[in-house]
Design a protein around this motif. Structure first.
Motif, PDB file in Angstrom:
ATOM      1  N   ASN A 166       0.846  -1.203   0.000  1.00  0.00           N
ATOM      2  CA  ASN A 166       0.000   0.000   0.000  1.00  0.00           C
ATOM      3  C   ASN A 166       0.881   1.253   0.000  1.00  0.00           C
ATOM      4  O   ASN A 166       2.092   1.178   0.190  1.00  0.00           O
ATOM      5  N   ASN A 167       0.252   2.377  -0.214  1.00  0.00           N
ATOM      6  CA  ASN A 167       0.965   3.654  -0.345  1.00  0.00           C
ATOM      7  C   ASN A 167       1.729   4.031   0.917  1.00  0.00           C
ATOM      8  O   ASN A 167       2.857   4.529   0.841  1.00  0.00           O
ATOM      9  N   TYR A 168       1.121   3.813   2.073  1.00  0.00           N
ATOM     10  CA  TYR A 168       1.755   4.196   3.332  1.00  0.00           C
ATOM     11  C   TYR A 168       3.058   3.424   3.543  1.00  0.00           C
ATOM     12  O   TYR A 168       4.091   4.019   3.854  1.00  0.00           O
ATOM     13  N   ILE A 169       3.007   2.114   3.374  1.00  0.00           N
ATOM     14  CA  ILE A 169       4.208   1.292   3.571  1.00  0.00           C
ATOM     15  C   ILE A 169       5.282   1.672   2.561  1.00  0.00           C
ATOM     16  O   ILE A 169       6.459   1.781   2.899  1.00  0.00           O
ATOM     17  N   ALA A 170       4.893   1.889   1.323  1.00  0.00           N
ATOM     18  CA  ALA A 170       5.861   2.277   0.289  1.00  0.00           C
ATOM     19  C   ALA A 170       6.548   3.581   0.657  1.00  0.00           C
ATOM     20  O   ALA A 170       7.771   3.710   0.547  1.00  0.00           O
ATOM     21  N   SER A 171       5.792   4.548   1.124  1.00  0.00           N
ATOM     22  CA  SER A 171       6.346   5.839   1.516  1.00  0.00           C
ATOM     23  C   SER A 171       7.278   5.697   2.717  1.00  0.00           C
ATOM     24  O   SER A 171       8.374   6.254   2.736  1.00  0.00           O
ATOM     25  N   MET A 172       6.868   4.935   3.726  1.00  0.00           N
ATOM     26  CA  MET A 172       7.679   4.759   4.931  1.00  0.00           C
ATOM     27  C   MET A 172       8.956   3.985   4.646  1.00  0.00           C
ATOM     28  O   MET A 172       9.973   4.215   5.284  1.00  0.00           O
ATOM     29  N   CYS A 173       8.911   3.076   3.683  1.00  0.00           N
ATOM     30  CA  CYS A 173      10.120   2.325   3.314  1.00  0.00           C
ATOM     31  C   CYS A 173      11.239   3.265   2.905  1.00  0.00           C
ATOM     32  O   CYS A 173      12.393   3.069   3.264  1.00  0.00           O
ATOM     33  N   ARG A 174      10.886   4.269   2.181  1.00  0.00           N
ATOM     34  CA  ARG A 174      11.911   5.205   1.701  1.00  0.00           C
ATOM     35  C   ARG A 174      12.195   6.305   2.717  1.00  0.00           C
ATOM     36  O   ARG A 174      13.339   6.671   2.948  1.00  0.00           O
ATOM     37  N   LYS A 175      11.139   6.812   3.328  1.00  0.00           N
ATOM     38  CA  LYS A 175      11.261   7.950   4.231  1.00  0.00           C
ATOM     39  C   LYS A 175      12.010   7.597   5.515  1.00  0.00           C
ATOM     40  O   LYS A 175      12.868   8.349   5.966  1.00  0.00           O
TER      41      LYS A 175
END
Length: 86
Positions: free
Chosen positions: A25-34
């Motif tokens: 999902n979008n949240y996990i994808a964003s947190m992976c990088r952030k």
């Protein structure tokens, strides 16, 4: 993009210095990088739940990852340094 998204991440993580994560999902994808400064993400083309076509959801996940940047917080940097030491 793979069937389940698992095998690509496992193969990438076997290479020293590369961190990959499976994202659904979008949240996990964003947190992976952030937060975790993950260099590669894999996602599934078989299951995302909901009513949207899988390609739309997969594109959104990838867009979330690409539009995020490492936040540079000290606590996150310390975690990454510990991972490098392994």
């Amino acid at each position: 993009l793979t069937g389940a998204g698992v095998s690509a991440g496992l193969r990438l993580n076997s290479i020293r210095g590369i961190r990959a994560a499976l994202t659904h999902n979008n949240y996990i994808a964003s947190m992976c990088r952030k937060v975790h400064r993950v260099g590669y993400v894999s996602t599934t083309m078989q299951y995302h739940g909901g009513t949207h076509p899988l390609t739309v959801i997969a594109e959104a996940v990838i867009d979330s990852y690409l539009s995020s940047g490492f936040d540079g917080e000290v606590r996150n940097q310390k975690r990454l340094e510990k991972l490098r030491e392994l």
